[in-house]
Write an enzyme that holds these catalytic residues in place. Structure first.
Site, short mmCIF file in Angstrom:
data_model
loop_
_atom_site.label_atom_id
_atom_site.label_comp_id
_atom_site.label_asym_id
_atom_site.label_seq_id
_atom_site.Cartn_x
_atom_site.Cartn_y
_atom_site.Cartn_z
N HIS A 158 0.77 -1.21 -0.17
CA HIS A 158 0.03 -0.04 0.03
C HIS A 158 0.98 1.41 -0.17
O HIS A 158 2.02 1.19 0.35
CB HIS A 158 -0.84 -0.16 1.16
N CYS A 213 -0.27 0.98 -5.84
CA CYS A 213 -1.01 1.80 -6.73
C CYS A 213 -0.72 3.19 -6.95
O CYS A 213 0.22 3.49 -6.27
CB CYS A 213 -2.80 1.96 -6.02
#
Length: 201
Positions: free
Chosen positions: A114, A174
Site C-alpha cells: 500500500h 497503486c
C-alpha cells in the site's frame, strides 16, 4: 431542548475536527487508524519469523505466512513481508504474489504494498532511482537487488511479470497516490545472495 442541541452541535464539531485531522494526516503521512492496525500486524509477522514453520523453511509458504523482511534504505522501508496479496494480507504489510517465484529464486519475484493505508510501506517507491539497493532477508538467505527502473502501467498490464534472462524483483503499488487507476512498478536486478543474517539476541 437547547441542552440537547448544544450537545449535538458539540458532537458534530468534534467529529468534523477528527475527520479533517484524519484527512490531513492521510495526505501528509498516511491513514493513521490503519497505520496502528498495520503496526500490530507487523509485530505478529516479526514474531512468526523467530521460529518459522517448516513449510516456510521449505519455501512452500501458505497465504498469511510471514516469509521475510524487506529493507529499502533510500526510502526508509523496513517491513516484514507476508505471503499473499489479497486485502487481508496486505493489511499486514507488503505481500508476495504467490504465483511468482520467491525472492532469490529463478525468475521475477513480485511484492505488492500500500501507499496510503496500513503502514503505507510503498508510499515513496516513486522516489527510487537506478542503482539503489533493496534487501530481502528470508529464513534461508539474504538477497540484494539493485533498482533498474521505475515504470507506470495500467492496472491490467500483466506484461510486467514476464520472464527475463536474469533473476529480478518487482515491487508494485497503486498510482497515483489516493488512486488505484494505475500501478507503479519498480524493477530491480538480483546482484548478491548470502547466508541468512544472524539475528541479534
Amino acid at each position: 431542548m437547547r441542552a440537547v442541541l448544544r450537545f449535538l452541535a458539540s458532537v458534530l464539531i468534534v467529529s468534523g475536527v477528527l475527520l479533517i485531522g484524519d484527512a490531513a494526516a492521510t495526505l501528509l503521512w498516511q491513514e493513521p487508524v490503519s497505520a496502528v492496525v498495520a503496526q500490530r500486524q507487523q509485530s505478529k509477522l516479526e514474531q512468526a519469523l523467530v521460529d518459522p514453520p517448516p513449510r516456510v523453511l521449505r519455501k512452500k509458504p501458505l497465504p498469511g505466512d510471514a516469509i521475510g523482511r524487506i529493507e529499502i534504505p533510500a526510502i526508509g522501508v523496513e517491513d516484514y513481508v507476508v505471503e499473499g496479496t489479497d486485502t487481508d494480507n496486505l493489511r499486514k504489510g507488503p505481500g508476495h504474489y504467490p504465483e511468482t517465484p520467491l525472492p532469490g529464486e529463478r525468475g521475477t519475484a513480485a511484492i505488492a504494498g500500500h501507499r496510503t493505508t496500513y503502514g503505507a510501506p510503498f508510499r515513496h517507491v516513486d522516489e527510487l532511482k537506478r542503482g539503489q539497493v533493496i534487501k530481502i532477508d528470508l529464513p534461508y538467505g539474504r538477497y540484494v537487488y539493485r533498482v533498474e527502473r521505475v515504470k507506470i502501467v495500467d492496472d491490467s498490464d500483466f506484461s510486467v511479470l514476464r520472464k527475463v534472462r536474469y533473476d529480478r524483483l518487482m515491487l508494485s503499488a497503486c498510482h497515483p497516490l489516493y488512486s488505484a487507476a494505475q500501478r507503479i512498478i519498480v524493477f530491480a536486478r538480483l546482484v548478491r545472495r548470502a547466508a541468512p543474517r544472524v539475528r541479534q539476541t
